[in-house]
Design an enzyme around this catalytic site. Sequence first.
Site, PDB file in Angstrom:
ATOM      1  N   SER A   1     -24.551  18.110  38.920  1.00 18.75           N
ATOM      2  CA  SER A   1     -24.234  17.049  37.964  1.00 18.75           C
ATOM      3  C   SER A   1     -24.848  17.343  36.601  1.00 18.75           C
ATOM      4  O   SER A   1     -25.924  17.968  36.512  1.00 18.75           O
ATOM      5  CB  SER A   1     -24.769  15.709  38.490  1.00 18.75           C
TER       6      SER A   1
ATOM      7  N   TYR B   1     -31.213  10.253  41.321  1.00 22.54           N
ATOM      8  CA  TYR B   1     -29.945  10.954  41.548  1.00 22.54           C
ATOM      9  C   TYR B   1     -29.993  12.347  40.925  1.00 22.54           C
ATOM     10  O   TYR B   1     -29.662  13.351  41.567  1.00 22.54           O
ATOM     11  CB  TYR B   1     -28.795  10.149  40.952  1.00 22.54           C
TER      12      TYR B   1
END
Length: 335
Positions: A127, A152
Amino acid sequence: MKILVTGAAGFIGMHVSQLLLARGDTVVGLDNLNDYYDPQIKRDRLARLTPDPAFQFVLKDVADRDGMSKLFAEQKFDKVVHLAAQAGVRYSLQNPLAYIDSNIVGFTNVLEGCRHSKVQHLVYASSSSVYGGNTRMPFSEHDGVDHPVSLYAATKKANELMAHTYSHLFELPTTGLRFFTVYGPWGRPDMALFLFTKAILEGRPIDVFNHGKMVRDFTYVDDIAQGVVRTLDRIATSDPDYQSDRGDPARSNVPYRVFNIGNHDPVQLMDFISAIEQAVGREAIKNFMPLQSGDVPATSADVEELAAWTGFRPATPVPEGVRRFVEWYRGYFKV
């Protein structure tokens, strides 16, 4: 090829599976159909895949150690596309353990499965959030990513480290793709485009964070899926230019690669909202808010490494991608 796609009922997973099936691959799609958001849209995505006889759906959680071990042993996959994960930056502030279970334990199970069944290539979702507090634009794979600002992001950085370890110890070819703000038809209901479109059509205000002073490298989902498949086809190798005394995070002397995949054309959030307003045909009622914890004000992708490796770079203009999403949304929800 026989390819495992984890998270196949997810937003990106469905599009990747469609591409693989269209070119004649056999796809085993795994998903746990959890209720992080409405599972109905996941079932409806699956309904677009299941009519193809080359597609097999497996209802399983990647965190199920025994189940994953058995799956790999039985199926003998050629390659793996690992997209299953607990998504969402903001949700990681509320339920951190969900990220450990899915993104750390689950990824370990995938790595172990690939290792023991001699998978030819593992491509997995990282990501843009790994860049965290980095403010140098555009983000480059050669930049350090040691200052995540959400759990995350930390789990995605951990995935890259774990993959490198398996590439080093077991010569497992791995490639991580750092996705930049993916959007498009069949998108997740918790993402900005979905939330904004829904609210505007219903005449409700939208929350605009950081008072609208946000920049994102919005990347259309078809471009992401194409990039995943192109990367899957180019098996990771060691970098002949790697120098161990330089410590370049984008290079390694083992079969390990990591690439940005973004539209390399950052868009102001207010311009993105304007594109939605034009596609919907209605002006948004805007509720300006401060920057949320765990979020970053700007992202921008340098994709030269991806282009050099695969010959591909995303290019769908945001107004066109937003128009396609709004058309899908109106059709899907009969608005």
